[in-house]
Scaffold this motif. Structure first.
Motif, short mmCIF file in Angstrom:
data_model
loop_
_atom_site.label_atom_id
_atom_site.label_comp_id
_atom_site.label_asym_id
_atom_site.label_seq_id
_atom_site.Cartn_x
_atom_site.Cartn_y
_atom_site.Cartn_z
N THR A 1 -1.44 -3.22 -1.49
CA THR A 1 -1.65 -2.49 -0.24
C THR A 1 -0.58 -2.76 0.80
N GLY A 2 -0.18 -4.03 0.94
CA GLY A 2 0.70 -4.36 2.06
C GLY A 2 -0.02 -4.02 3.35
N THR A 3 0.61 -3.23 4.21
CA THR A 3 -0.04 -2.83 5.47
C THR A 3 -0.73 -1.48 5.36
N VAL B 1 -9.66 -3.49 -0.99
CA VAL B 1 -10.23 -4.64 -1.69
C VAL B 1 -9.32 -5.83 -1.45
N SER B 2 -9.91 -6.96 -1.11
CA SER B 2 -9.14 -8.19 -0.94
C SER B 2 -9.06 -8.87 -2.30
N GLY B 3 -7.86 -8.90 -2.86
CA GLY B 3 -7.68 -9.53 -4.16
C GLY B 3 -6.43 -9.05 -4.86
N SER C 1 -7.53 0.38 -2.90
CA SER C 1 -6.26 -0.35 -2.79
C SER C 1 -6.56 -1.83 -2.71
N ALA C 2 -5.71 -2.64 -3.36
CA ALA C 2 -5.93 -4.09 -3.39
C ALA C 2 -4.80 -4.81 -2.66
N GLU C 3 -5.20 -5.77 -1.82
CA GLU C 3 -4.23 -6.61 -1.09
C GLU C 3 -4.59 -8.07 -1.32
N LEU C 4 -3.60 -8.84 -1.75
CA LEU C 4 -3.80 -10.25 -2.08
C LEU C 4 -4.09 -11.12 -0.85
N ASP C 5 -3.45 -10.82 0.28
CA ASP C 5 -3.63 -11.60 1.51
C ASP C 5 -4.92 -11.15 2.21
N PRO C 6 -5.95 -12.01 2.25
CA PRO C 6 -7.25 -11.60 2.82
C PRO C 6 -7.16 -11.19 4.29
#
Length: 187
Positions: free
Chosen positions: A51-53, A96-98, A72-77
């Motif tokens: 996702t990024g921003t 989604v956070s992950g 969309s998935a973003e690693l940084d919670p």
């Protein structure tokens, strides 16, 4: 009706977040417009892996029909939460956070946008996540006039593999003189 040079409001909000967070680059407007155009032809579930921003997701949302779902998935919670706030009023978009693999539960995808090189290397996994006729858009390549594609004196094996894999009808598309992307449709 907005002119092609205008940027959708959600995209502007995600670009503002990019600047606030110090991101140097994000999805180019040319790529974003292509994502919106492709998303307009899709039903089912669309995904952004990384996702990024949220710029890519915002472009997807600007073109996708209301009945399509975008994940969309973003690693940084913390970043995922900031992006979630931008999209809080968009009913068909979920952040989604992950890790990107956390989206496997939402497959099959009718379109997947990938701009993380390590994820692009997972061609077998990505192929299994796409429905027949599903489209993978792979961003952030440097154009090459050679075959096999050469970047920094080495064969770009990721690009070569996507362009020659029998499971896909694929093409490289130059976005500007220094940038290209791949579009691969699952057979």
């Amino acid at each position: 009706m907005s002119a092609p040079t205008e940027i959708p409001e959600l995209v502007t909000s995600t670009l503002d977040l990019s600047r606030q967070r110090g991101f140097i680059s994000s999805t180019r407007h040319e790529t974003g417009r292509l994502l919106a155009a492709l998303a307009a032809s899709r039903t089912g579930t669309l995904a952004e892996l990384g996702t990024g921003t949220g710029v890519g997701s915002a472009w997807l949302s600007s073109g996708a029909p209301k009945e399509a779902r975008i994940v969309s998935a973003e690693l940084d919670p913390a970043l995922a939460e900031d992006v979630r706030q931008i999209f809080e009023d968009v009913e068909n978009l979920q952040i989604v956070s992950g890790d990107w693999s956390s989206l496997e539960q939402y497959a099959p995808f009718s379109l997947v946008f990938v701009d993380v090189r390590e994820v692009m290397e997972q061609i077998d996994v990505l192929a299994s996540l796409l429905e027949p006729g599903g489209i993978a858009v792979l961003d952030d390549f440097v154009p090459s006039a050679h075959w096999p594609p050469i970047v920094d004196g080495q064969v770009d094996s990721v690009r070569e593999r996507w362009l020659t894999d029998e499971r896909f009808a694929a093409v490289e598309l130059m976005i500007d003189e220094g940038a290209s992307l791949l579009i691969a449709t699952r057979r």
